[in-house]
Design a protein around this motif. Structure first.
Motif, PDB file in Angstrom:
ATOM      1  N   MET A   1      -9.709 -53.768  16.288  1.00  0.00           N
ATOM      2  CA  MET A   1      -8.250 -54.617  17.104  1.00  0.00           C
ATOM      3  C   MET A   1      -9.284 -56.082  16.934  1.00  0.00           C
ATOM      4  O   MET A   1     -10.386 -55.881  16.513  1.00  0.00           O
ATOM      5  CB  MET A   1      -8.026 -54.504  17.936  1.00  0.00           C
ATOM      6  CG  MET A   1      -7.263 -53.302  18.450  1.00  0.00           C
ATOM      7  SD  MET A   1      -6.477 -53.022  19.944  1.00  0.00           S
ATOM      8  CE  MET A   1      -7.726 -51.673  20.383  1.00  0.00           C
ATOM      9  N   ASN A   2      -8.885 -57.199  16.275  1.00  0.00           N
ATOM     10  CA  ASN A   2      -9.650 -58.180  16.269  1.00  0.00           C
ATOM     11  C   ASN A   2      -9.756 -59.454  17.513  1.00  0.00           C
ATOM     12  O   ASN A   2      -8.217 -59.461  18.267  1.00  0.00           O
ATOM     13  CB  ASN A   2      -9.304 -58.749  14.748  1.00  0.00           C
ATOM     14  CG  ASN A   2      -9.559 -58.057  13.360  1.00  0.00           C
ATOM     15  OD1 ASN A   2     -10.097 -57.793  13.467  1.00  0.00           O
ATOM     16  ND2 ASN A   2      -8.037 -57.790  13.217  1.00  0.00           N
ATOM     17  N   ALA A   3     -10.953 -59.869  18.207  1.00  0.00           N
ATOM     18  CA  ALA A   3     -10.842 -60.871  18.784  1.00  0.00           C
ATOM     19  C   ALA A   3     -10.657 -61.557  18.378  1.00  0.00           C
ATOM     20  O   ALA A   3     -11.032 -62.301  17.903  1.00  0.00           O
ATOM     21  CB  ALA A   3     -11.736 -60.613  19.656  1.00  0.00           C
TER      22      ALA A   3
ATOM     23  N   PRO B   1       3.910 -52.693  11.477  1.00  0.00           N
ATOM     24  CA  PRO B   1       3.618 -53.796  10.839  1.00  0.00           C
ATOM     25  C   PRO B   1       3.327 -55.497  11.848  1.00  0.00           C
ATOM     26  O   PRO B   1       2.609 -56.304  10.975  1.00  0.00           O
ATOM     27  CB  PRO B   1       2.944 -53.680   9.853  1.00  0.00           C
ATOM     28  CG  PRO B   1       5.231 -53.700   9.173  1.00  0.00           C
ATOM     29  CD  PRO B   1       5.148 -52.140  10.048  1.00  0.00           C
ATOM     30  N   ARG B   2       4.221 -55.387  12.340  1.00  0.00           N
ATOM     31  CA  ARG B   2       4.719 -56.739  13.020  1.00  0.00           C
ATOM     32  C   ARG B   2       3.735 -56.625  13.698  1.00  0.00           C
ATOM     33  O   ARG B   2       2.340 -55.786  14.786  1.00  0.00           O
ATOM     34  CB  ARG B   2       5.876 -56.224  14.009  1.00  0.00           C
ATOM     35  CG  ARG B   2       6.269 -57.673  14.856  1.00  0.00           C
ATOM     36  CD  ARG B   2       6.952 -57.537  15.628  1.00  0.00           C
ATOM     37  NE  ARG B   2       8.738 -57.221  14.726  1.00  0.00           N
ATOM     38  CZ  ARG B   2      10.043 -57.667  14.742  1.00  0.00           C
ATOM     39  NH1 ARG B   2       9.328 -58.793  14.112  1.00  0.00           N
ATOM     40  NH2 ARG B   2      10.452 -57.081  14.213  1.00  0.00           N
ATOM     41  N   PRO B   3       2.572 -57.856  13.617  1.00  0.00           N
ATOM     42  CA  PRO B   3       1.698 -58.529  14.644  1.00  0.00           C
ATOM     43  C   PRO B   3       2.205 -57.966  15.462  1.00  0.00           C
ATOM     44  O   PRO B   3       3.123 -59.143  16.349  1.00  0.00           O
ATOM     45  CB  PRO B   3       1.021 -60.059  13.875  1.00  0.00           C
ATOM     46  CG  PRO B   3       2.503 -60.880  13.763  1.00  0.00           C
ATOM     47  CD  PRO B   3       3.545 -59.388  12.896  1.00  0.00           C
ATOM     48  N   VAL B   4       1.621 -57.945  16.988  1.00  0.00           N
ATOM     49  CA  VAL B   4       0.792 -57.584  17.890  1.00  0.00           C
ATOM     50  C   VAL B   4      -0.687 -59.002  18.430  1.00  0.00           C
ATOM     51  O   VAL B   4      -1.368 -58.290  18.160  1.00  0.00           O
ATOM     52  CB  VAL B   4       0.749 -56.445  18.468  1.00  0.00           C
ATOM     53  CG1 VAL B   4       1.015 -56.479  19.754  1.00  0.00           C
ATOM     54  CG2 VAL B   4       2.555 -55.196  17.769  1.00  0.00           C
ATOM     55  N   THR B   5      -0.494 -58.715  19.740  1.00  0.00           N
ATOM     56  CA  THR B   5      -1.249 -59.311  20.531  1.00  0.00           C
ATOM     57  C   THR B   5      -1.283 -58.475  22.240  1.00  0.00           C
ATOM     58  O   THR B   5      -0.584 -58.848  22.327  1.00  0.00           O
ATOM     59  CB  THR B   5      -1.618 -61.096  20.703  1.00  0.00           C
ATOM     60  OG1 THR B   5      -1.684 -62.065  19.675  1.00  0.00           O
ATOM     61  CG2 THR B   5      -2.293 -61.081  21.752  1.00  0.00           C
ATOM     62  N   LEU B   6      -2.593 -58.121  22.116  1.00  0.00           N
ATOM     63  CA  LEU B   6      -2.274 -57.371  23.403  1.00  0.00           C
ATOM     64  C   LEU B   6      -3.086 -57.710  24.384  1.00  0.00           C
ATOM     65  O   LEU B   6      -4.709 -58.126  23.924  1.00  0.00           O
ATOM     66  CB  LEU B   6      -2.858 -55.542  22.761  1.00  0.00           C
ATOM     67  CG  LEU B   6      -3.132 -54.661  23.836  1.00  0.00           C
ATOM     68  CD1 LEU B   6      -1.381 -53.987  24.500  1.00  0.00           C
ATOM     69  CD2 LEU B   6      -3.610 -53.338  23.447  1.00  0.00           C
ATOM     70  N   ILE B   7      -2.600 -57.665  25.310  1.00  0.00           N
ATOM     71  CA  ILE B   7      -3.087 -58.609  26.573  1.00  0.00           C
ATOM     72  C   ILE B   7      -3.442 -57.690  27.586  1.00  0.00           C
ATOM     73  O   ILE B   7      -2.570 -56.826  27.754  1.00  0.00           O
ATOM     74  CB  ILE B   7      -1.953 -59.960  27.052  1.00  0.00           C
ATOM     75  CG1 ILE B   7      -1.929 -60.972  26.129  1.00  0.00           C
ATOM     76  CG2 ILE B   7      -2.774 -60.395  27.739  1.00  0.00           C
ATOM     77  CD1 ILE B   7      -3.418 -61.417  25.907  1.00  0.00           C
TER      78      ILE B   7
ATOM     79  N   ILE C   1      -2.522 -55.419  14.934  1.00  0.00           N
ATOM     80  CA  ILE C   1      -2.957 -55.262  16.579  1.00  0.00           C
ATOM     81  C   ILE C   1      -3.729 -55.867  17.255  1.00  0.00           C
ATOM     82  O   ILE C   1      -5.654 -55.860  16.376  1.00  0.00           O
ATOM     83  CB  ILE C   1      -3.098 -53.805  17.720  1.00  0.00           C
ATOM     84  CG1 ILE C   1      -1.681 -53.007  17.314  1.00  0.00           C
ATOM     85  CG2 ILE C   1      -3.056 -54.105  18.875  1.00  0.00           C
ATOM     86  CD1 ILE C   1      -1.770 -51.756  17.697  1.00  0.00           C
ATOM     87  N   GLU C   2      -4.179 -57.258  17.251  1.00  0.00           N
ATOM     88  CA  GLU C   2      -5.252 -58.113  18.183  1.00  0.00           C
ATOM     89  C   GLU C   2      -5.189 -58.407  19.203  1.00  0.00           C
ATOM     90  O   GLU C   2      -4.269 -57.877  20.227  1.00  0.00           O
ATOM     91  CB  GLU C   2      -5.150 -59.579  17.517  1.00  0.00           C
ATOM     92  CG  GLU C   2      -4.520 -59.747  16.006  1.00  0.00           C
ATOM     93  CD  GLU C   2      -4.834 -60.730  15.900  1.00  0.00           C
ATOM     94  OE1 GLU C   2      -5.683 -61.369  13.979  1.00  0.00           O
ATOM     95  OE2 GLU C   2      -4.253 -61.753  15.782  1.00  0.00           O
ATOM     96  N   MET C   3      -6.161 -57.786  20.259  1.00  0.00           N
ATOM     97  CA  MET C   3      -6.027 -57.865  21.556  1.00  0.00           C
ATOM     98  C   MET C   3      -7.682 -59.290  22.033  1.00  0.00           C
ATOM     99  O   MET C   3      -8.272 -59.981  21.363  1.00  0.00           O
ATOM    100  CB  MET C   3      -7.725 -56.596  21.455  1.00  0.00           C
ATOM    101  CG  MET C   3      -7.947 -56.847  23.407  1.00  0.00           C
ATOM    102  SD  MET C   3      -9.256 -57.692  24.017  1.00  0.00           S
ATOM    103  CE  MET C   3     -10.308 -56.405  23.424  1.00  0.00           C
ATOM    104  N   LEU C   4      -6.926 -59.480  23.107  1.00  0.00           N
ATOM    105  CA  LEU C   4      -7.537 -60.266  23.750  1.00  0.00           C
ATOM    106  C   LEU C   4      -7.153 -60.083  25.212  1.00  0.00           C
ATOM    107  O   LEU C   4      -6.601 -59.807  26.117  1.00  0.00           O
ATOM    108  CB  LEU C   4      -6.331 -61.578  23.203  1.00  0.00           C
ATOM    109  CG  LEU C   4      -6.882 -63.343  24.575  1.00  0.00           C
ATOM    110  CD1 LEU C   4      -7.561 -63.611  23.981  1.00  0.00           C
ATOM    111  CD2 LEU C   4      -5.373 -64.023  24.640  1.00  0.00           C
ATOM    112  N   VAL C   5      -9.149 -60.273  26.326  1.00  0.00           N
ATOM    113  CA  VAL C   5      -9.077 -60.198  27.076  1.00  0.00           C
ATOM    114  C   VAL C   5      -8.594 -61.364  28.256  1.00  0.00           C
ATOM    115  O   VAL C   5      -9.707 -62.140  28.405  1.00  0.00           O
ATOM    116  CB  VAL C   5     -10.717 -59.967  27.501  1.00  0.00           C
ATOM    117  CG1 VAL C   5     -10.544 -59.464  29.462  1.00  0.00           C
ATOM    118  CG2 VAL C   5     -10.462 -58.093  27.102  1.00  0.00           C
TER     119      VAL C   5
END
Length: 513
Positions: free
Chosen positions: A1-3, A35-41, A157-161
């Motif tokens: 996952m990318n930040a 494959p829909r883009p997702v931002t995982l918070i 899937i991309e991740m953001l804290v």
């Protein structure tokens, strides 16, 4: 996952979905959306702060030759005390075997016997051995690790804290993104839809098996956006939290009783004698029996001595380690236990696709009220429910129109939750056994902080007001002043309803009038 840097999200395309929460519900949903883009918070680093990793029991699925989905659904309905939706129970139970195979395909190392067949355990209120487990009593951690690895290998899937402060809505009220805080910066993120997978409310109680962050923030977010919350009064208290003075309380899995452990009092007498189902009765029944025994002045213990204690290290290594850390040898000493807030059956009312009553807002896992658990969750149905609804949510999101431009309001003022007083009120007034005076007092004590902006106080207020308005005893909701049942009904409230009930309680107007 990318930040990403904090401000790079605001220009993302309208096809993106935001998933808030990185336990099994959030991760499974993010994977199913590919494959829909997702931002995982996530409010804390991946793999921490989630109840998934603490789940000891396993995943219920009708995998044995003598079992079938219809039997699993029937057990689920029986535990739900009249409030389980039969259609949802059947649908989720039917999905169970396929979900186990999905996890196996992702690399989940479930426990197997010498012939390579899945080892199936028995838990209370199940009529068959159907609990699929991993690492003995480490299923949650193993499943979480499996999903984390799969998500890390998924480019979409991309991740953001970050900490979510509010939901953004378009001019028609549809959810169009979030407002969050990261490193002191306020960030607006637009999205096609938002999925709340924020877990439960156990940490609102002084005695809980849940992580400290389980204070119902997702419920407060949904309520402030206008969503209907359903059956919020139903809080499951796990009967066998290990009582050694720790917070959160370590858990002695229900599977121990499925393998022969028995509940005894200080004198060694069986606590569940004469009670239907005995030590394998539904959780609410066992929790009340232990609560009542403790109210009579006796401590309660889980007796694993003998053959079960001898194989504790291999069969239940997590419990064995927790006991060892507290100086308890379960082969020679019974384990002190007491009820503790464990799982919330109520939540954001959703349909069969996980959609709330607010367009563009979905919910998955413990934060949602799907109709599966009713008034009392059947053991090991929680991970199953989250994984079952994940693909249905992905399907639901694909069929909704994109929202209009978000109307970004200024984030509401946040106050620091004074959590200790809230936990004490919930423990003593909205606990295992409830009555009108205590619930009314809870409303009066929680309302001021809720009005000032405390999400924890607001969530507790919704639970207490819903409990006050349910003038009966059903499942996990037990009213000492109303021990009988009334005709079956769901409770459903909006934030406006809660404020009206709170004002009525303050004015001395009895609930139900």
């Amino acid at each position: 996952m990318n930040a990403h840097s904090p401000l790079s999200f605001s220009a993302l395309g309208s096809d993106r979905v935001i998933v808030v929460g990185a336990g099994v519900a959030g991760l499974a949903t993010a994977l199913r959306l590919s494959p829909r883009p997702v931002t995982l918070i996530t409010a804390s680093p991946l793999g921490s702060g989630t109840a998934t990793g603490w789940a000891q029991g396993g995943i219920a699925a009708a995998m044995a030759e003598d079992d079938e989905a219809a039997l699993h659904a029937a057990d689920t309905e029986a535990a739900g005390a009249g409030l389980t939706d039969p259609v949802v129970a059947a649908r989720v139970a039917q999905a169970g075997p396929g979900l186990i195979e999905w996890l196996v395909g992702l690399g989940a190392p479930f426990d197997r016997d010498a012939a390579g067949v899945l080892a199936l355990g028995l838990e209370a209120a199940h009529s068959r051995r159907r609990i699929v487990r991993a690492g003995g009593d480490s299923t949650g951690r193993v499943v979480l690790d499996t999903l984390l690895k799969a998500a890390a290998a998924t480019p979409s899937i991309e991740m953001l804290v970050a900490t979510v402060r509010g939901l953004s809505q378009d001019e028609h009220g549809a959810v169009a993104g979030i407002v969050c805080e990261r490193d002191g910066d306020t960030v607006h993120i637009a999205a096609r839809a938002v999925v709340l997978a924020t877990g439960g409310i156990g940490a609102l109680y002084a005695s809980t098996t849940n992580p400290r962050g389980a204070t119902g923030r997702g419920l407060a977010l949904a309520a402030r956006a206008g969503a209907i919350l359903r059956d919020m009064e139903f809080v499951q208290f796990h009967p066998t939290a290990i009582s050694v003075g720790l917070d959160p309380m370590p858990l002695a899995t229900e599977a121990l009783r499925g393998e022969g452990a028995r509940l005894i009092d200080t004198d060694g007498a069986p606590v569940m004698a004469g009670i239907a189902g005995g030590d394998l009765a539904p959780r609410d029944v066992v929790a009340r029996a232990i609560f009542q025994a403790r109210s009579r002045g006796t401590d309660v213990f889980l007796d694993c001595r003998g053959a079960l204690g001898a194989r504790m290290q291999s069969r239940f290594p997590t419990v064995a380690g927790l006991c060892a850390a507290s100086g308890i040898d379960p082969q020679r000493q019974p384990i002190p236990v007491r009820p503790a807030a464990h799982y919330h059956m109520g939540g954001i009312k959703v349909d069969g696709f996980g959609a709330s009553t607010v367009p563009g807002l979905f919910a998955c896992g413990e934060v949602a009220s799907t109709g599966l658990h009713g008034a009392n969750r059947l053991a090991s149905n929680s991970l199953l429910e989250a994984m079952a609804f994940a693909p249905w949510i992905a399907e639901g999101i694909s069929s909704i129109p994109a929202p209009g431009p978000a109307v970004f309001a200024e984030p509401r003022q946040q106050i620091a939750d004074e959590i200790a007083p809230i936990r004490q009120v919930m423990e003593t007034r909205v606990g295992v056994v409830r009555e009108a005076d205590g619930l009314t007092e809870a409303l009066r004590r929680l309302a001021p902080a809720a009005r000032r902006g405390s999400d924890a106080a607001l969530t507790g207020l919704v639970v207490a007001s819903s409990a006050l308005s349910r003038i009966e005893s059903r499942g996990s909701h037990w009213r000492s002043d109303h021990p009988d049942q009334t005709p079956v009904r769901h409770s459903a409230v909006t934030l406006a309803d809660v404020w009206r009930m709170t004002e009525a309680a303050a004015a001395g107007i009895p609930a139900g009038t």
